[in-house]
Design an enzyme around this catalytic site. Structure first.
Site, PDB file in Angstrom:
ATOM      1  CD1 TRP A 127      -1.866   2.324   0.715  1.00  0.00           C
ATOM      2  CD2 TRP A 127      -2.080   1.674   2.827  1.00  0.00           C
ATOM      3  NE1 TRP A 127      -2.478   3.338   1.393  1.00  0.00           N
ATOM      4  CE2 TRP A 127      -2.626   2.968   2.696  1.00  0.00           C
ATOM      5  CE3 TRP A 127      -2.112   1.058   4.077  1.00  0.00           C
ATOM      6  CZ2 TRP A 127      -3.200   3.662   3.777  1.00  0.00           C
ATOM      7  CZ3 TRP A 127      -2.688   1.750   5.136  1.00  0.00           C
ATOM      8  CH2 TRP A 127      -3.221   3.027   4.980  1.00  0.00           C
ATOM      9  CG  ASP A 143      -3.744  -7.036  -0.331  1.00  0.00           C
ATOM     10  OD1 ASP A 143      -4.796  -7.565  -0.740  1.00  0.00           O
ATOM     11  OD2 ASP A 143      -3.666  -5.838   0.001  1.00  0.00           O
ATOM     12  CE1 TYR A 161      -3.978   0.319  -1.496  1.00  0.00           C
ATOM     13  CE2 TYR A 161      -2.639  -1.653  -1.707  1.00  0.00           C
ATOM     14  CZ  TYR A 161      -3.688  -0.968  -1.116  1.00  0.00           C
ATOM     15  OH  TYR A 161      -4.444  -1.588  -0.150  1.00  0.00           O
ATOM     16  CB  SER A 169     -11.386  -4.040   1.419  1.00  0.00           C
ATOM     17  OG  SER A 169     -10.516  -3.327   2.277  1.00  0.00           O
ATOM     18  CD  GLN A 226      -6.832  -6.031   2.379  1.00  0.00           C
ATOM     19  OE1 GLN A 226      -6.155  -5.020   2.291  1.00  0.00           O
ATOM     20  NE2 GLN A 226      -6.803  -6.990   1.460  1.00  0.00           N
ATOM     21  N   PRO A 278      -1.643  -4.309  11.038  1.00  0.00           N
ATOM     22  CG  PRO A 278      -0.281  -6.176  10.636  1.00  0.00           C
ATOM     23  CD  PRO A 278      -1.077  -5.111   9.929  1.00  0.00           C
ATOM     24  CE  LYS A 335       8.234   3.258  12.933  1.00  0.00           C
ATOM     25  NZ  LYS A 335       8.700   2.872  11.595  1.00  0.00           N
ATOM     26  NE  ARG A 383       3.902   3.584   6.865  1.00  0.00           N
ATOM     27  CZ  ARG A 383       3.604   2.325   6.595  1.00  0.00           C
ATOM     28  NH1 ARG A 383       2.554   1.763   7.147  1.00  0.00           N
ATOM     29  NH2 ARG A 383       4.365   1.624   5.771  1.00  0.00           N
ATOM     30  N   GLY A 410       3.710  -4.618   5.526  1.00  0.00           N
ATOM     31  CA  GLY A 410       4.426  -3.882   4.492  1.00  0.00           C
ATOM     32  C   GLY A 410       5.840  -3.631   4.977  1.00  0.00           C
TER      33      GLY A 410
END
Length: 332
Positions: free
Chosen positions: A21, A49, A54, A151, A176, A206, A215, A227, A284
């Site tokens: 993603w 997936d 994306y 999803s 999903q 997850p 972190k 991120r 990911g």
């Protein structure tokens, strides 16, 4: 790697699946993306997936390149349709036109003649459900997809789709949703409905976009390149968890993870896999070592005492409201 059946179907998927993603085609360079897929394959992941939206369709292209040359029968490739992929009014949604055109685009970019699972990325309130399900049935009958899924659909929407799928005799096998130890909105309604209907969950986020790795620390700036600092990497989505109350409680999980012989990330992934309705947890990565770390959660059993302690620590920050399913906070 451990494996589970997807719903009541005969399709078997890896407990850890690899998703792209927020990485392939946008957050990381193609060489790094290819290295992450290679690591996933080396660690026994067979389930991959993606979605047409994306990185503006680039993620499918990168995944196709990464999987080129692999034995197709040994892979389970999933993609999705719904979000806009072009400027036209019909370049979005779950109309018959968009579904039948989108599957061909996805197959071309992925470099395959079929996907194992084709998923409705959201519910389309502007298209009759019967039109959507009939189009999906035609995709299956054409051999371009083997199974269908949804999803972030609500329980009543999944039930209505399952009824039509049964009438059309096509295999609707999965949902999903977003699911993790602090986002549990599927537990009260969606999971019981899917258990009744024979559908599994293939869960994304997850580790809550990295928050459950520990972190991010109270009173500290997010690590450079993480991120939470990347405008292309889901910064807006992660922001709702970047609160001192959440971060301090995640920090309290560290001794529990150590007691179980796991990293915090492994604990988070293992936690979602304790739910028997979860067939696979999507991870990911921007670096291969992240993949290798996450796969260690496969096959882990967390004892009831540990699960109870996790619940006790996180309880004040857990989101359980089923109305949050398919909410604006739930991105593609």
């Amino acid at each position: 790697m451990e494996f589970r059946h997807l719903g009541r179907s005969g399709l078997i998927v890896s407990e850890i699946s690899y998703g792209n993603w927020l990485t392939h085609g946008s957050q990381v360079e193609e060489d790094a993306a290819l290295a992450c897929v290679r690591a996933a394959l080396d660690e026994g992941i067979t389930t991959f997936d993606t979605a047409d939206v994306y990185a503006g369709t680039r993620a499918e292209t990168v995944l196709g390149k990464a999987l080129a040359g692999e034995r197709r029968e040994g892979l389970e490739i999933f993609t999705k349709v719904y979000w806009p992929t072009g400027p036209g009014k019909n370049d979005r949604g779950l109309s018959r036109k968009h579904i039948l055109e989108s599957i061909d685009g996805s197959l071309r970019r992925l470099g395959t003649d079929h996907v194992d699972l084709y998923q409705a990325h959201r519910y389309d309130y502007d298209t009759p459900l019967e039109e959507t399900m009939t189009a999906f049935a035609d995709v299956v009958r054409s051999g371009k997809a083997l199974y269908i899924g949804v999803s972030e659909w609500r329980a009543e929407e999944i039930r209505a789709a399952a009824k039509l799928a049964a009438e059309l005799r096509v295999p609707l096998v999965s949902n999903q949703p977003q699911y993790n130890a602090i986002w549990r909105v599927i537990e009260s309604e969606v999971v019981p409905t899917c258990e009744d209907l024979g559908l599994s969950q293939i869960v994304f986020s997850p580790i809550a976009q990295g928050v459950l790795t520990g972190k991010y620390k109270v009173g500290q700036q997010p690590p450079a390149g993480s991120r939470a600092t990347d405008e292309k990497g889901g910064k807006d989505m992660i922001s709702r968890w970047m609160r001192d109350e959440v971060l301090s409680r995640v920090a309290q999980l560290e001794p529990l993870a150590a007691e179980a012989g796991l990293s915090l990330a492994q604990l988070a992934v293992a936690w979602v896999l304790q739910n028997p309705n979860v067939a696979s947890a999507i991870v990911g990565a921007s670096r291969p070592e992240q993949v290798r770390d996450n796969v260690k959660a496969a096959g882990v059993t967390l004892d009831k005492g540990l699960l109870a302690k996790i619940d006790e620590i996180l309880d004040p920050v857990i989101e359980r409201d089923p109305a949050r399913t398919q909410s604006p906070a739930s991105r593609p």
